[in-house]
Design a protein around this motif. Structure first.
Motif, PDB file in Angstrom:
ATOM      1  N   ASP A  81       0.814  -1.209   0.000  1.00 36.92           N
ATOM      2  CA  ASP A  81       0.000   0.000   0.000  1.00 36.92           C
ATOM      3  C   ASP A  81       0.852   1.265   0.000  1.00 36.92           C
ATOM      4  OD1 ASP A  81      -2.282  -1.604   0.120  1.00 36.92           O
ATOM      5  OD2 ASP A  81      -2.268  -1.633   2.319  1.00 36.92           O
ATOM      6  N   GLN A  82       2.120   1.130   0.367  1.00 32.53           N
ATOM      7  CA  GLN A  82       3.001   2.294   0.451  1.00 32.53           C
ATOM      8  C   GLN A  82       3.832   2.488  -0.809  1.00 32.53           C
ATOM      9  OE1 GLN A  82       2.889   4.396   2.921  1.00 32.53           O
ATOM     10  NE2 GLN A  82       1.489   3.201   4.190  1.00 32.53           N
ATOM     11  N   LEU A  83       3.759   1.551  -1.730  1.00 33.97           N
ATOM     12  CA  LEU A  83       4.596   1.609  -2.927  1.00 33.97           C
ATOM     13  C   LEU A  83       3.755   1.827  -4.176  1.00 33.97           C
ATOM     14  CD1 LEU A  83       6.963  -1.398  -2.113  1.00 33.97           C
ATOM     15  CD2 LEU A  83       7.465   1.035  -1.821  1.00 33.97           C
ATOM     16  N   GLU A  84       4.332   2.506  -5.145  1.00 35.71           N
ATOM     17  CA  GLU A  84       3.650   2.770  -6.398  1.00 35.71           C
ATOM     18  C   GLU A  84       4.286   2.046  -7.575  1.00 35.71           C
ATOM     19  OE1 GLU A  84       3.560   6.949  -6.951  1.00 35.71           O
ATOM     20  OE2 GLU A  84       2.262   7.356  -5.223  1.00 35.71           O
ATOM     21  N   SER A  85       5.550   1.656  -7.440  1.00 37.99           N
ATOM     22  CA  SER A  85       6.244   1.051  -8.575  1.00 37.99           C
ATOM     23  C   SER A  85       6.837  -0.297  -8.208  1.00 37.99           C
ATOM     24  CB  SER A  85       7.362   1.977  -9.079  1.00 37.99           C
ATOM     25  OG  SER A  85       8.441   1.997  -8.162  1.00 37.99           O
ATOM     26  N   GLU A  86       7.033  -1.098  -9.217  1.00 40.40           N
ATOM     27  CA  GLU A  86       7.716  -2.373  -9.045  1.00 40.40           C
ATOM     28  C   GLU A  86       9.147  -2.149  -8.596  1.00 40.40           C
ATOM     29  OE1 GLU A  86       7.487  -5.555 -12.226  1.00 40.40           O
ATOM     30  OE2 GLU A  86       9.643  -5.114 -12.276  1.00 40.40           O
ATOM     31  N   GLY A 113      16.506   5.488 -14.295  1.00 42.67           N
ATOM     32  CA  GLY A 113      15.542   5.342 -15.378  1.00 42.67           C
ATOM     33  C   GLY A 113      14.119   5.424 -14.900  1.00 42.67           C
ATOM     34  N   SER A 114      13.177   5.231 -15.788  1.00 46.68           N
ATOM     35  CA  SER A 114      11.760   5.280 -15.455  1.00 46.68           C
ATOM     36  C   SER A 114      11.342   4.002 -14.726  1.00 46.68           C
ATOM     37  CB  SER A 114      10.909   5.468 -16.724  1.00 46.68           C
ATOM     38  OG  SER A 114      11.172   4.397 -17.633  1.00 46.68           O
ATOM     39  N   THR A 115      10.306   4.123 -13.919  1.00 46.40           N
ATOM     40  CA  THR A 115       9.851   2.993 -13.111  1.00 46.40           C
ATOM     41  C   THR A 115       8.657   2.305 -13.749  1.00 46.40           C
ATOM     42  OG1 THR A 115       8.434   4.446 -11.789  1.00 46.40           O
ATOM     43  CG2 THR A 115      10.671   4.077 -10.993  1.00 46.40           C
ATOM     44  N   THR A 116       8.402   1.083 -13.295  1.00 47.71           N
ATOM     45  CA  THR A 116       7.256   0.294 -13.770  1.00 47.71           C
ATOM     46  C   THR A 116       6.191   0.256 -12.694  1.00 47.71           C
ATOM     47  OG1 THR A 116       8.745  -1.110 -15.063  1.00 47.71           O
ATOM     48  CG2 THR A 116       6.542  -1.968 -14.630  1.00 47.71           C
ATOM     49  N   SER A 117       4.970   0.592 -13.037  1.00 48.58           N
ATOM     50  CA  SER A 117       3.893   0.654 -12.059  1.00 48.58           C
ATOM     51  C   SER A 117       3.572  -0.740 -11.511  1.00 48.58           C
ATOM     52  CB  SER A 117       2.656   1.263 -12.689  1.00 48.58           C
ATOM     53  OG  SER A 117       1.583   1.273 -11.768  1.00 48.58           O
TER      54      SER A 117
END
Length: 270
Positions: A129-134, A265-269
């Motif tokens: 619940d506290q994280l947005e990305s893989e 780099g960019s993150t993965t949701s």
């Protein structure tokens, strides 16, 4: 001439110091000697763990596995766990461990994950619940894998044995020796734990970079904790915290990223 009996001015058998002063000096010396022995034993644990053969480490893992599996098991199979388990399996290839590590899931609101002896990592559902990305999840899992790579679980076990042995040495049971060493032990233990946590963060950074070829999202969890209103450990209280403050860890990670020239780099949701 009449003789008058009197005591000599100097008597080697009688001290001129107040007895309470001598008592406190002896007590202070004894405490310093005991704490020095305790500190040296803790350092000896690190030395032994660093040179412990892999065969001995696997034996310890086998002995601990039964207890861990009976108390920390995967309670729910769901999409969150399946995604975490798949990512965890991929991260192990970059961790370079020569024994299997099992991921467990528990339904708890607390946002946390922790490593246990026997090659087990417990992931609490509140973390998702506290994280947005893989990538943010990958860093947390990599951090726990780093504890195994650094053999921190064995160090913790060894220091527990030292505490019990130290209590037997001075004639105290475990509860009494913990009370006796609590103020100093908390201070020394917190500083030691913060050092191990910082080292695990550095190793986790390299694991994430190995997997993604960049380190985007590695500070996500610490930013989330700060937004949740984490109480800052300032002054002396900060030294008694077992983990460095979130902002301190963010700053350290950013410094390491610059030092090692990692790409962000960019993150993965999730």
């Amino acid at each position: 001439m009449k003789y008058h009996a009197k005591l000599p001015k100097d008597n080697d058998n009688v001290s001129n110091e107040h007895p309470l002063r001598e008592f406190f000096i002896l007590l202070l010396g004894a405490c310093c000697a005991l704490l020095l022995v305790y500190w040296l034993l803790g350092k000896s644990v690190d030395l032994v763990v660093d040179h412990l053969p892999d065969s001995a480490q696997r034996l310890i893992h086998q002995q601990a596995t039964t207890y861990v599996e009976n108390n920390f098991t995967t309670t729910t199979q769901n999409d969150d766990f399946e995604q975490a388990a798949s990512l965890f399996k991929q991260l192990q290839q970059c961790a370079g461990l020569d024994y299997p590590v099992t991921l467990h899931w528990q339904e708890q609101a607390q946002a946390n994950a922790f490593a246990l002896p026997g090659g087990h990592i417990v992931l609490l559902s509140g973390l998702m619940d506290q994280l947005e990305s893989e990538n943010g999840l990958a860093f947390v899992l990599a951090h726990e894998l780093a504890h195994f790579q650094n053999r921190d679980h064995l160090r913790a076990m060894g220091r527990g044995v030292v505490m019990a042995s130290f209590g037997a040495l001075i004639g105290l049971d475990n509860a009494k020796v913990i009370d006796f060493l609590s103020p100093i032990g908390q201070f020394e233990g917190a500083q030691y734990s913060q050092q191990r946590e910082s080292q695990a963060d550095e190793v986790a950074l390299s694991i994430v970079n190995c997997h993604y070829q960049h380190v985007g999202g590695v500070t996500e969890f610490f930013h989330a904790m700060a937004k949740e209103g984490e109480q800052a450990n300032v002054g002396f209280a900060g030294y008694l915290s077992s983990h460095p403050q979130s902002q301190v860890r963010i700053n350290k990670l950013e410094q390491l990223i610059n030092t090692h020239h990692y790409r962000v780099g960019s993150t993965t949701s999730l």
